[in-house]
Design a protein around this motif. Structure first.
Motif, PDB file in Angstrom:
ATOM      1  N   TYR A  68       0.330 -61.067 -56.592  1.00  0.00           N
ATOM      2  CA  TYR A  68       1.068 -61.872 -55.617  1.00  0.00           C
ATOM      3  C   TYR A  68       2.392 -62.225 -56.291  1.00  0.00           C
ATOM      4  O   TYR A  68       2.466 -63.141 -57.111  1.00  0.00           O
ATOM      5  N   GLU A  69       3.415 -61.482 -55.969  1.00  0.00           N
ATOM      6  CA  GLU A  69       4.694 -61.539 -56.670  1.00  0.00           C
ATOM      7  C   GLU A  69       5.312 -62.934 -56.733  1.00  0.00           C
ATOM      8  O   GLU A  69       5.828 -63.344 -57.772  1.00  0.00           O
ATOM      9  N   ASP A  70       5.267 -63.676 -55.629  1.00  0.00           N
ATOM     10  CA  ASP A  70       5.932 -64.978 -55.580  1.00  0.00           C
ATOM     11  C   ASP A  70       5.233 -66.061 -56.389  1.00  0.00           C
ATOM     12  O   ASP A  70       5.782 -67.144 -56.573  1.00  0.00           O
ATOM     13  N   SER A  81      -1.345 -51.435 -59.203  1.00  0.00           N
ATOM     14  CA  SER A  81      -1.791 -50.054 -59.382  1.00  0.00           C
ATOM     15  C   SER A  81      -0.863 -49.175 -58.558  1.00  0.00           C
ATOM     16  O   SER A  81      -0.461 -49.523 -57.457  1.00  0.00           O
ATOM     17  N   GLY A  82      -0.467 -48.070 -59.125  1.00  0.00           N
ATOM     18  CA  GLY A  82       0.521 -47.210 -58.485  1.00  0.00           C
ATOM     19  C   GLY A  82       1.901 -47.385 -59.086  1.00  0.00           C
ATOM     20  O   GLY A  82       2.811 -46.618 -58.791  1.00  0.00           O
ATOM     21  N   GLY A  83       2.072 -48.424 -59.929  1.00  0.00           N
ATOM     22  CA  GLY A  83       3.331 -48.616 -60.638  1.00  0.00           C
ATOM     23  C   GLY A  83       4.480 -49.135 -59.796  1.00  0.00           C
ATOM     24  O   GLY A  83       5.641 -48.941 -60.137  1.00  0.00           O
ATOM     25  N   PHE A  84       4.199 -49.802 -58.699  1.00  0.00           N
ATOM     26  CA  PHE A  84       5.257 -50.299 -57.819  1.00  0.00           C
ATOM     27  C   PHE A  84       5.998 -51.464 -58.457  1.00  0.00           C
ATOM     28  O   PHE A  84       5.451 -52.176 -59.287  1.00  0.00           O
ATOM     29  N   GLU A  85       7.245 -51.652 -58.041  1.00  0.00           N
ATOM     30  CA  GLU A  85       8.080 -52.686 -58.642  1.00  0.00           C
ATOM     31  C   GLU A  85       8.079 -53.993 -57.869  1.00  0.00           C
ATOM     32  O   GLU A  85       8.685 -54.959 -58.309  1.00  0.00           O
ATOM     33  N   SER A  86       7.403 -54.026 -56.717  1.00  0.00           N
ATOM     34  CA  SER A  86       7.337 -55.263 -55.944  1.00  0.00           C
ATOM     35  C   SER A  86       6.073 -55.250 -55.087  1.00  0.00           C
ATOM     36  O   SER A  86       5.505 -54.188 -54.806  1.00  0.00           O
ATOM     37  N   GLU A  87       5.675 -56.439 -54.654  1.00  0.00           N
ATOM     38  CA  GLU A  87       4.509 -56.560 -53.782  1.00  0.00           C
ATOM     39  C   GLU A  87       4.749 -55.833 -52.466  1.00  0.00           C
ATOM     40  O   GLU A  87       3.875 -55.117 -51.968  1.00  0.00           O
TER      41      GLU A  87
END
Length: 145
Positions: A68-70, A81-87
């Motif tokens: 949960y980015e925030d 998982s998947g290496g994403f840079e944001s939620e």
């Protein structure tokens, strides 16, 4: 002795002792958090700064690990998982093509450097309550900060 070395040492004995309780499967002790049908086990994990946590999909269903980015501690790295840079990128990729999904036996790792609480969730099972928290603290043996 570090936690993983201890688990590797006692894991086979524990697996034999619990074989009837866990359906005869042998225990894989090379992970910190397992994924059941709609649950992370354990739901909360307490670690010291610098610890690499490994999630393993121990279920037949596909799952993700998405922060949960925030709510991440200030200065902490986002993880998914998947290496994403944001939620939002993780949610979009999963919604479009199930990218970031871990299938049975697949794992994801993240190293936690900054102290604090790191809430995370499984995108396809979030509404079903598949959420967890990693707490990074100098004293992971205590239950209070």
């Amino acid at each position: 002795m570090d936690r993983r070395a201890f688990l590797r040492a006692v894991g086979p004995t524990t697996a034999v002792g619990l074989a009837g309780c866990i359906g005869g499967r042998s225990a894989n002790t090379d992970y910190d958090v397992g994924m059941g049908a709609k649950v992370f086990r354990p739901q909360e994990l307490r670690v010291e700064p610098g610890t690499t946590v490994t999630w393993l999909n121990t279920s037949k269903q596909g799952h993700t690990v998405t922060a949960y980015e925030d709510t991440l501690p200030e200065g902490a790295d986002f993880f998914a998982s998947g290496g994403f840079e944001s939620e939002q990128a993780a949610r979009d990729a999963w919604g479009n093509s199930s990218d970031g999904t871990l299938f049975e036996g697949q794992s994801f790792e993240h190293t936690f450097e900054v102290r604090g609480e790191y809430p995370y969730f499984c995108i396809p099972h979030e509404r079903g309550g598949m959420v967890g928290t990693v707490v990074v603290t100098d004293d992971p043996e205590t239950t209070e900060e």
